[in-house]
Motif scaffolding. Sequence first.
Motif, PDB file in Angstrom:
ATOM      1  N   ASN A   1      79.741  31.902  23.951  1.00 26.64           N
ATOM      2  CA  ASN A   1      80.455  32.820  23.085  1.00 26.64           C
ATOM      3  C   ASN A   1      79.600  33.070  21.839  1.00 26.64           C
ATOM      4  O   ASN A   1      79.371  32.179  21.038  1.00 26.64           O
ATOM      5  CB  ASN A   1      81.797  32.216  22.721  1.00 26.64           C
ATOM      6  CG  ASN A   1      82.661  33.123  21.899  1.00 26.64           C
ATOM      7  OD1 ASN A   1      82.210  34.113  21.352  1.00 26.64           O
ATOM      8  ND2 ASN A   1      83.920  32.787  21.817  1.00 26.64           N
ATOM      9  N   SER A   2      79.160  34.297  21.674  1.00 28.57           N
ATOM     10  CA  SER A   2      78.264  34.618  20.559  1.00 28.57           C
ATOM     11  C   SER A   2      79.009  34.901  19.256  1.00 28.57           C
ATOM     12  O   SER A   2      78.401  34.921  18.192  1.00 28.57           O
ATOM     13  CB  SER A   2      77.390  35.808  20.925  1.00 28.57           C
ATOM     14  OG  SER A   2      78.187  36.930  21.237  1.00 28.57           O
ATOM     15  N   ILE A   3      80.308  35.094  19.313  1.00 27.55           N
ATOM     16  CA  ILE A   3      81.056  35.405  18.100  1.00 27.55           C
ATOM     17  C   ILE A   3      81.487  34.138  17.347  1.00 27.55           C
ATOM     18  O   ILE A   3      81.670  34.172  16.127  1.00 27.55           O
ATOM     19  CB  ILE A   3      82.280  36.305  18.419  1.00 27.55           C
ATOM     20  CG1 ILE A   3      82.851  36.929  17.149  1.00 27.55           C
ATOM     21  CG2 ILE A   3      83.361  35.544  19.141  1.00 27.55           C
ATOM     22  CD1 ILE A   3      81.957  37.913  16.486  1.00 27.55           C
ATOM     23  N   ALA A   4      81.605  33.016  18.032  1.00 33.00           N
ATOM     24  CA  ALA A   4      82.068  31.780  17.397  1.00 33.00           C
ATOM     25  C   ALA A   4      81.191  31.360  16.213  1.00 33.00           C
ATOM     26  O   ALA A   4      81.726  31.040  15.145  1.00 33.00           O
ATOM     27  CB  ALA A   4      82.179  30.656  18.422  1.00 33.00           C
ATOM     28  N   PRO A   5      79.850  31.352  16.342  1.00 29.01           N
ATOM     29  CA  PRO A   5      79.044  30.964  15.185  1.00 29.01           C
ATOM     30  C   PRO A   5      79.183  31.933  14.012  1.00 29.01           C
ATOM     31  O   PRO A   5      79.119  31.526  12.852  1.00 29.01           O
ATOM     32  CB  PRO A   5      77.607  30.956  15.700  1.00 29.01           C
ATOM     33  CG  PRO A   5      77.666  31.146  17.156  1.00 29.01           C
ATOM     34  CD  PRO A   5      79.041  31.575  17.514  1.00 29.01           C
ATOM     35  N   VAL A   6      79.402  33.194  14.311  1.00 31.08           N
ATOM     36  CA  VAL A   6      79.564  34.200  13.259  1.00 31.08           C
ATOM     37  C   VAL A   6      80.867  33.953  12.511  1.00 31.08           C
ATOM     38  O   VAL A   6      80.905  33.975  11.281  1.00 31.08           O
ATOM     39  CB  VAL A   6      79.504  35.625  13.844  1.00 31.08           C
ATOM     40  CG1 VAL A   6      79.808  36.667  12.789  1.00 31.08           C
ATOM     41  CG2 VAL A   6      78.140  35.885  14.490  1.00 31.08           C
ATOM     42  N   LEU A   7      81.938  33.700  13.246  1.00 27.20           N
ATOM     43  CA  LEU A   7      83.233  33.443  12.613  1.00 27.20           C
ATOM     44  C   LEU A   7      83.201  32.149  11.795  1.00 27.20           C
ATOM     45  O   LEU A   7      83.777  32.084  10.708  1.00 27.20           O
ATOM     46  CB  LEU A   7      84.337  33.381  13.672  1.00 27.20           C
ATOM     47  CG  LEU A   7      84.630  34.692  14.393  1.00 27.20           C
ATOM     48  CD1 LEU A   7      85.654  34.466  15.502  1.00 27.20           C
ATOM     49  CD2 LEU A   7      85.103  35.758  13.427  1.00 27.20           C
ATOM     50  N   LEU A   8      82.519  31.137  12.308  1.00 27.87           N
ATOM     51  CA  LEU A   8      82.399  29.877  11.569  1.00 27.87           C
ATOM     52  C   LEU A   8      81.620  30.091  10.272  1.00 27.87           C
ATOM     53  O   LEU A   8      82.050  29.634   9.206  1.00 27.87           O
ATOM     54  CB  LEU A   8      81.712  28.818  12.425  1.00 27.87           C
ATOM     55  CG  LEU A   8      81.477  27.471  11.756  1.00 27.87           C
ATOM     56  CD1 LEU A   8      82.794  26.835  11.327  1.00 27.87           C
ATOM     57  CD2 LEU A   8      80.706  26.548  12.689  1.00 27.87           C
ATOM     58  N   ALA A   9      80.495  30.772  10.353  1.00 25.85           N
ATOM     59  CA  ALA A   9      79.695  31.031   9.149  1.00 25.85           C
ATOM     60  C   ALA A   9      80.487  31.856   8.141  1.00 25.85           C
ATOM     61  O   ALA A   9      80.421  31.609   6.935  1.00 25.85           O
ATOM     62  CB  ALA A   9      78.400  31.744   9.518  1.00 25.85           C
ATOM     63  N   GLN A  10      81.251  32.817   8.624  1.00 23.14           N
ATOM     64  CA  GLN A  10      82.068  33.646   7.737  1.00 23.14           C
ATOM     65  C   GLN A  10      83.120  32.793   7.028  1.00 23.14           C
ATOM     66  O   GLN A  10      83.346  32.946   5.824  1.00 23.14           O
ATOM     67  CB  GLN A  10      82.728  34.752   8.539  1.00 23.14           C
ATOM     68  CG  GLN A  10      83.443  35.781   7.699  1.00 23.14           C
ATOM     69  CD  GLN A  10      83.979  36.917   8.550  1.00 23.14           C
ATOM     70  OE1 GLN A  10      84.421  36.711   9.672  1.00 23.14           O
ATOM     71  NE2 GLN A  10      83.921  38.111   8.016  1.00 23.14           N
ATOM     72  N   ALA A  11      83.741  31.886   7.757  1.00 29.05           N
ATOM     73  CA  ALA A  11      84.756  31.013   7.161  1.00 29.05           C
ATOM     74  C   ALA A  11      84.150  30.052   6.134  1.00 29.05           C
ATOM     75  O   ALA A  11      84.803  29.693   5.150  1.00 29.05           O
ATOM     76  CB  ALA A  11      85.465  30.215   8.253  1.00 29.05           C
ATOM     77  N   LEU A  12      82.902  29.654   6.360  1.00 29.70           N
ATOM     78  CA  LEU A  12      82.236  28.719   5.450  1.00 29.70           C
ATOM     79  C   LEU A  12      81.519  29.391   4.288  1.00 29.70           C
ATOM     80  O   LEU A  12      80.975  28.709   3.418  1.00 29.70           O
ATOM     81  CB  LEU A  12      81.236  27.862   6.236  1.00 29.70           C
ATOM     82  CG  LEU A  12      81.839  26.909   7.258  1.00 29.70           C
ATOM     83  CD1 LEU A  12      80.740  26.230   8.050  1.00 29.70           C
ATOM     84  CD2 LEU A  12      82.735  25.888   6.586  1.00 29.70           C
ATOM     85  N   MET A  13      81.508  30.715   4.269  1.00 28.14           N
ATOM     86  CA  MET A  13      80.754  31.454   3.261  1.00 28.14           C
ATOM     87  C   MET A  13      81.079  31.019   1.824  1.00 28.14           C
ATOM     88  O   MET A  13      80.153  30.812   1.040  1.00 28.14           O
ATOM     89  CB  MET A  13      80.977  32.950   3.411  1.00 28.14           C
ATOM     90  CG  MET A  13      80.120  33.783   2.494  1.00 28.14           C
ATOM     91  SD  MET A  13      78.635  34.416   3.259  1.00 28.14           S
ATOM     92  CE  MET A  13      79.314  35.525   4.448  1.00 28.14           C
ATOM     93  N   PRO A  14      82.337  30.845   1.432  1.00 27.07           N
ATOM     94  CA  PRO A  14      82.603  30.427   0.045  1.00 27.07           C
ATOM     95  C   PRO A  14      81.958  29.080  -0.302  1.00 27.07           C
ATOM     96  O   PRO A  14      81.376  28.925  -1.378  1.00 27.07           O
ATOM     97  CB  PRO A  14      84.128  30.345  -0.020  1.00 27.07           C
ATOM     98  CG  PRO A  14      84.609  31.256   1.050  1.00 27.07           C
ATOM     99  CD  PRO A  14      83.590  31.145   2.144  1.00 27.07           C
ATOM    100  N   ARG A  15      82.031  28.126   0.607  1.00 30.30           N
ATOM    101  CA  ARG A  15      81.426  26.814   0.359  1.00 30.30           C
ATOM    102  C   ARG A  15      79.902  26.888   0.371  1.00 30.30           C
ATOM    103  O   ARG A  15      79.246  26.219  -0.419  1.00 30.30           O
ATOM    104  CB  ARG A  15      81.907  25.804   1.383  1.00 30.30           C
ATOM    105  CG  ARG A  15      83.359  25.460   1.203  1.00 30.30           C
ATOM    106  CD  ARG A  15      83.807  24.430   2.184  1.00 30.30           C
ATOM    107  NE  ARG A  15      85.219  24.165   1.977  1.00 30.30           N
ATOM    108  CZ  ARG A  15      85.820  23.085   2.364  1.00 30.30           C
ATOM    109  NH1 ARG A  15      85.154  22.139   2.993  1.00 30.30           N
ATOM    110  NH2 ARG A  15      87.097  22.926   2.143  1.00 30.30           N
TER     111      ARG A  15
END
Length: 68
Positions: A1-15
């Motif tokens: 799944n190529s979208i999972a790393p993108v969604l994870l990075a997006q969620a971690l962006m503030p930190r």
Amino acid sequence: NSIAPVLLAQALMPRLGKAKGKAIAITSQMGSIADSSTGWIAYRASKAALNMGWHVLANEAAGQGVTF
């Protein structure tokens, strides 16, 4: 799944921004649209999607201190 790393990075962006952190993704030349050839369609498509997601995240992170 190529979208999972993108969604994870997006969620971690503030930190990542607070830590002036870096986000990396492992991809390959097979994800290049400009340098495409035949075969391995599903793999090429997943890498192209990952590359595009990372490109968009890099644009969104501009000025936030996160390196993509």
